[in-house]
Design an enzyme around this catalytic site. Sequence first.
Site, PDB file in Angstrom:
ATOM      1  N   ARG A 232       0.847  -1.189   0.000  1.00 21.89           N
ATOM      2  CA  ARG A 232       0.000   0.000   0.000  1.00 21.89           C
ATOM      3  C   ARG A 232       0.881   1.236   0.000  1.00 21.89           C
ATOM      4  O   ARG A 232       1.850   1.325   0.767  1.00 21.89           O
ATOM      5  CB  ARG A 232      -0.924   0.026   1.231  1.00 21.89           C
ATOM      6  CG  ARG A 232      -2.049  -1.006   1.227  1.00 21.89           C
ATOM      7  CD  ARG A 232      -3.106  -0.660   0.174  1.00 21.89           C
ATOM      8  NE  ARG A 232      -4.228  -1.586   0.211  1.00 21.89           N
ATOM      9  CZ  ARG A 232      -4.301  -2.713  -0.503  1.00 21.89           C
ATOM     10  NH1 ARG A 232      -3.277  -3.040  -1.296  1.00 21.89           N
ATOM     11  NH2 ARG A 232      -5.360  -3.496  -0.434  1.00 21.89           N
ATOM     12  N   GLU A 261      -2.018   8.041  -6.341  1.00 18.87           N
ATOM     13  CA  GLU A 261      -2.000   7.340  -7.622  1.00 18.87           C
ATOM     14  C   GLU A 261      -3.045   7.947  -8.549  1.00 18.87           C
ATOM     15  O   GLU A 261      -4.130   8.287  -8.102  1.00 18.87           O
ATOM     16  CB  GLU A 261      -2.257   5.846  -7.419  1.00 18.87           C
ATOM     17  CG  GLU A 261      -1.179   5.169  -6.587  1.00 18.87           C
ATOM     18  CD  GLU A 261      -1.426   3.680  -6.374  1.00 18.87           C
ATOM     19  OE1 GLU A 261      -2.428   3.150  -6.928  1.00 18.87           O
ATOM     20  OE2 GLU A 261      -0.628   3.041  -5.681  1.00 18.87           O
ATOM     21  N   HIS A 280       0.930  -0.140 -10.007  1.00 15.10           N
ATOM     22  CA  HIS A 280       0.004  -0.924  -9.172  1.00 15.10           C
ATOM     23  C   HIS A 280      -0.433  -2.211  -9.896  1.00 15.10           C
ATOM     24  O   HIS A 280      -1.623  -2.449 -10.126  1.00 15.10           O
ATOM     25  CB  HIS A 280      -1.209  -0.082  -8.781  1.00 15.10           C
ATOM     26  CG  HIS A 280      -1.819  -0.525  -7.480  1.00 15.10           C
ATOM     27  ND1 HIS A 280      -2.344   0.339  -6.551  1.00 15.10           N
ATOM     28  CD2 HIS A 280      -1.990  -1.758  -6.932  1.00 15.10           C
ATOM     29  CE1 HIS A 280      -2.811  -0.316  -5.515  1.00 15.10           C
ATOM     30  NE2 HIS A 280      -2.605  -1.603  -5.729  1.00 15.10           N
TER      31      HIS A 280
END
Length: 528
Positions: A232, A261, A280
């Site tokens: 994370r 992000e 990601h």
Amino acid sequence: MIRVLVSDPISEQGLGKLLEADDIQVDIKTGLPEEELCSIIGEYDALLVRSQTRVTSKVLDHAGRLRVIGRAGVGVDNIDVPAATQRGVVVINAPDGNTISTAEHTFAMMMAMARKIPQAYASIHRGEWDRKTFVGVELNNKVLGIIGLGRIGAEVAKRAQAFGMKVLAYDPFLSPQRADSLNVKQCTVDEIVVAADFITVHTPLIKETKHLLAEREFGMMKDGVRILNCARGGIIKEEALVEALQSGKVAGAALDVFEEEPLAKDHPLKDFPNVVLTPHLGASTEEAQINVAIDVAEEVLKVLRDEPFKNAVNLPSLPADKLKQVEPYLALGEKLGKLAAQLVDNPVTKIEITYSGDISNLEVAPVSRTILKGILSYHHGAEVNFVNAPLVAEQSGIQVVESKTGKHSVFTNLIGLEVTTPHQTRRVAGTLNNGFGPRIVRLDGFAIDASPEGRMIVTSHVDQPGMIGRIGMILGDAGINIATMQVGRKEVGGKAVMVLGIDNPATPEVVREIAEIPSILEVFHVEL
């Protein structure tokens, strides 16, 4: 006919059992705006989503038939879980489907960083043949520190050992027995950052893990350490990492997740040739996409057919009469669990729950589950839910004891919780007070009366004049307002506890300043 709406792109191969069922009609309608979703959701018994669809309270207001929401993935931030619970809608997730995918991506990133593969690839495409610039390091005989030894962390440990790495691990619920079974050395975070050649994080992002690796930790690391984060964004403080890269303390970093992000075009991490970045991709494999779809489809199918299911994020449905009886105690139980989790620093070995008074005559199993979820999810996040909490406790080597004692001498109803670690035992207790709701009434044997909500400073100290004033001055200087205060003691000049409700979060620096006051024994910043 049972009707299921799929409102986000989800692998149809994974939806196989739903699509093949004769008694179920599956409609795939993706990209629906909220108003359009509201207009049709009342026709459906189940809703399957990924992360795009926002299942708001407004949507749920129109979902009169809805029995279950399935999230093909782990996080449920896009679902109003309290609103779903209030309406009796079960929320299901798929916490296991991307385990291997994320572990393999972590290891791929480690290899790419160690051997400078992306940089060498780019060099080749520039028409160069530069072998000297891209000399890497071997993993063999290196020390890997894993912070967070849950499902994914354990899989990374197995792969690291196959490459000849020595593995150090920290997890708040890692028992010595599990550490031995995984062939890892149990350590603290500080011990890992001092000793490791590679450090990878695999924790949820919660208050305790926000900026877990920051300036202090980077200062303690070996020169030439290499850092990974495929968990994370925010676990690693990016500003501190940039400084450590600039100074040469960190020889390389591999990051799949970021504090914001998508990553900004001008983010300084993009300027370092020794940093590997991916957008990601931890769960982005064909197998993972299929697996999470299979998991959530099977669970949703079980809910629709009234069969036992395991991955509920909220409390599974109960008979209406029993739910009504225990419902007032559910929030109290979870808050007691969260409080206890934040007052212990070592792996929990035993949890004892005691019910006294009126509640001892009820079916308390759902309350015990909420307590376990409160304790375990504080560190393990969305991996723990109301259904699997007892299993997670068992797998973590935690002994859970539940007992009832009948009437209580003081309270009409009382939930007592005792949490034991190898080095300490914490005791908290709470009650439902008519007109005031849930209250914390005992803390390590001291009588208090505090509302289990918001932010708190919790201390144990020697009872002497000026303690309240000194703490108040520190909080005041930091711009932190004290909303409530409770002090408990047994004798003048002995040990006492204090619970301060505060309006603003206290930084680690503020907490450390309070801890340095003479006669302060312990201090904790708690968020409920």
